[in-house]
Design a protein around this motif. Structure first.
Motif, PDB file in Angstrom:
ATOM      1  N   LEU A   1      27.658 -12.587  45.853  1.00 13.48           N
ATOM      2  CA  LEU A   1      26.217 -12.741  45.678  1.00 13.48           C
ATOM      3  C   LEU A   1      25.885 -12.741  44.190  1.00 13.48           C
ATOM      4  O   LEU A   1      26.636 -12.187  43.371  1.00 13.48           O
ATOM      5  CB  LEU A   1      25.450 -11.587  46.341  1.00 13.48           C
ATOM      6  N   PRO A   2      24.726 -13.312  43.825  1.00 10.19           N
ATOM      7  CA  PRO A   2      24.260 -13.164  42.445  1.00 10.19           C
ATOM      8  C   PRO A   2      24.023 -11.683  42.140  1.00 10.19           C
ATOM      9  O   PRO A   2      23.672 -10.901  43.033  1.00 10.19           O
ATOM     10  CB  PRO A   2      22.948 -13.952  42.420  1.00 10.19           C
TER      11      PRO A   2
ATOM     12  N   VAL B   1      27.175 -19.599  42.595  1.00 10.74           N
ATOM     13  CA  VAL B   1      26.675 -18.345  43.171  1.00 10.74           C
ATOM     14  C   VAL B   1      25.895 -17.564  42.121  1.00 10.74           C
ATOM     15  O   VAL B   1      24.786 -17.075  42.378  1.00 10.74           O
ATOM     16  CB  VAL B   1      27.834 -17.494  43.723  1.00 10.74           C
ATOM     17  N   ALA B   2      26.462 -17.434  40.917  1.00  7.86           N
ATOM     18  CA  ALA B   2      25.832 -16.646  39.856  1.00  7.86           C
ATOM     19  C   ALA B   2      24.456 -17.165  39.486  1.00  7.86           C
ATOM     20  O   ALA B   2      23.563 -16.386  39.118  1.00  7.86           O
ATOM     21  CB  ALA B   2      26.730 -16.620  38.623  1.00  7.86           C
TER      22      ALA B   2
ATOM     23  N   ALA C   1      37.222 -13.172  44.364  1.00 10.05           N
ATOM     24  CA  ALA C   1      35.787 -12.858  44.346  1.00 10.05           C
ATOM     25  C   ALA C   1      35.421 -11.983  43.151  1.00 10.05           C
ATOM     26  O   ALA C   1      34.986 -10.841  43.292  1.00 10.05           O
ATOM     27  CB  ALA C   1      35.390 -12.168  45.649  1.00 10.05           C
ATOM     28  N   ALA C   2      35.629 -12.514  41.959  1.00 10.16           N
ATOM     29  CA  ALA C   2      35.239 -11.810  40.734  1.00 10.16           C
ATOM     30  C   ALA C   2      34.814 -12.846  39.714  1.00 10.16           C
ATOM     31  O   ALA C   2      35.611 -13.706  39.336  1.00 10.16           O
ATOM     32  CB  ALA C   2      36.396 -10.963  40.206  1.00 10.16           C
ATOM     33  N   ALA C   3      33.549 -12.784  39.283  1.00  6.10           N
ATOM     34  CA  ALA C   3      33.043 -13.760  38.332  1.00  6.10           C
ATOM     35  C   ALA C   3      31.829 -13.172  37.619  1.00  6.10           C
ATOM     36  O   ALA C   3      31.094 -12.365  38.210  1.00  6.10           O
ATOM     37  CB  ALA C   3      32.659 -15.061  39.045  1.00  6.10           C
ATOM     38  N   PRO C   4      31.606 -13.550  36.380  1.00  5.04           N
ATOM     39  CA  PRO C   4      30.429 -13.049  35.661  1.00  5.04           C
ATOM     40  C   PRO C   4      29.139 -13.389  36.398  1.00  5.04           C
ATOM     41  O   PRO C   4      28.998 -14.481  36.967  1.00  5.04           O
ATOM     42  CB  PRO C   4      30.510 -13.792  34.314  1.00  5.04           C
TER      43      PRO C   4
ATOM     44  N   VAL D   1      28.274 -10.241  42.250  1.00  8.38           N
ATOM     45  CA  VAL D   1      28.746  -8.990  42.846  1.00  8.38           C
ATOM     46  C   VAL D   1      29.469  -9.338  44.141  1.00  8.38           C
ATOM     47  O   VAL D   1      28.967 -10.139  44.942  1.00  8.38           O
ATOM     48  CB  VAL D   1      27.571  -8.024  43.131  1.00  8.38           C
ATOM     49  N   ALA D   2      30.656  -8.778  44.341  1.00  4.21           N
ATOM     50  CA  ALA D   2      31.444  -9.020  45.550  1.00  4.21           C
ATOM     51  C   ALA D   2      31.336  -7.815  46.471  1.00  4.21           C
ATOM     52  O   ALA D   2      31.801  -6.725  46.131  1.00  4.21           O
ATOM     53  CB  ALA D   2      32.899  -9.285  45.188  1.00  4.21           C
TER      54      ALA D   2
END
Length: 288
Positions: A169-170, A231-232, A245-248, A251-252
């Motif tokens: 999710l953002p 997503v972000a 599932a990890a990106a700036p 939130v995972a």
């Protein structure tokens, strides 16, 4: 039914043009017309209207069978050729983007590897037709259950990895603070339809046992970084394996219900040999 004629029919139907099909196939337009006429005579039914060029009802039904039939023929040709061909000294591997988990990546040999990332749906066909001796495909499944794969040809299947899944999710999403989410509570959320990069929405519907999960945006690439960036920036949610599932800006959140995992399987046509056999053995070691 002559497969040669069937291939011509598929191209004509796809391009909706006899002349365009002739250019793509390298035939004369007259030869293409003769192929279609011969196929129609063999089946005893008109397959195409001529103005405009479009499949008839019988032609549409034939198209439903044509892809799997031609793929089976290509697979058979490739597997027979492999029996008499030389053993490659290098490994070619096709994989869905999220099938490249830390475990499968650690199993890759240090040299002599060609890795081709394909949309998930294209991996079985690539292995069946000899484009690569091995493929990695993934999807949602109950723990220890096999994936439900399209039957494109007789393929060997071996489970190689399972890991938890996360809802991405953002960071500013109202549910981002949750410690866990139920899939049923997200059926009406905005989702990204990314069949080549994320876990497909039809698998979410099947796991949920109902409808919902309507896409707000469709992404047809295979780049997971692009998907997480979407997503972000608030274009929709996506379900991903824990390792991806990890990106700036995101939130995972763990998926708590239903109890499903991200499963990765190794596909092969015939017993792996040479570098393919070595890679398969390394997968078994990293799993143990």
């Amino acid at each position: 039914m002559d497969p040669h004629l069937l291939r011509t029919y598929v191209v004509v139907a796809r391009l909706a043009s006899f002349s365009a099909a002739a250019r793509e196939l390298g035939y004369t337009q007259s030869a293409v017309s003769q192929h279609i006429a011969a196929l129609e005579q063999d089946l005893g039914a008109p397959l195409l209207t001529r103005r405009p060029v479009a499949p008839t009802r019988a032609g549409e039904r034939l198209l439903e069978h044509a892809g799997p039939l031609l793929l089976r023929i290509d697979a058979a040709r490739a597997q027979v050729a492999a029996l008499v061909g030389a053993v490659d000294e290098a490994l070619t591997l096709v994989a869905a983007p999220t099938a490249l988990t830390p475990r499968t990546l650690r199993a890759l040999p240090p040299t002599g590897v060609t890795l081709r990332v394909l949309p998930r749906a294209d991996v079985p066909g690539a292995v069946a037709t000899g484009a690569a001796p091995l493929g990695l495909v993934d999807g949602l499944a109950a723990p220890s259950d096999p994936l439900r794969l399209t039957d494109v040809a007789p393929l060997g299947v071996r489970g190689v990895d399972e890991e938890p899944v996360r809802v991405l999710l953002p960071a500013d999403h109202p549910l981002a603070h949750r410690t866990g989410l139920r899939l049923g509570d997200l059926a009406d959320a905005r989702w990204l339809d990314a069949p080549g990069a994320g876990l497909p929405l039809d698998q979410l519907r099947a796991a949920h046992g109902g409808g919902g999960f309507r896409p707000a945006l469709r992404y047809e690439g295979t780049d997971v970084r692009t998907l997480t960036a979407l997503v972000a920036t608030g274009h929709g949610l996506v379900l991903l394996p824990e390792s991806a599932a990890a990106a700036p800006g995101t939130v995972a959140v763990p998926l708590t219900e239903p109890r499903v995992v991200h499963r990765t399987e190794l596909l092969y046509a015939g017993a792996p040999h040479g570098p393919a056999e070595v890679f398969a053995a390394r997968l078994d070691v990293t799993r143990s």
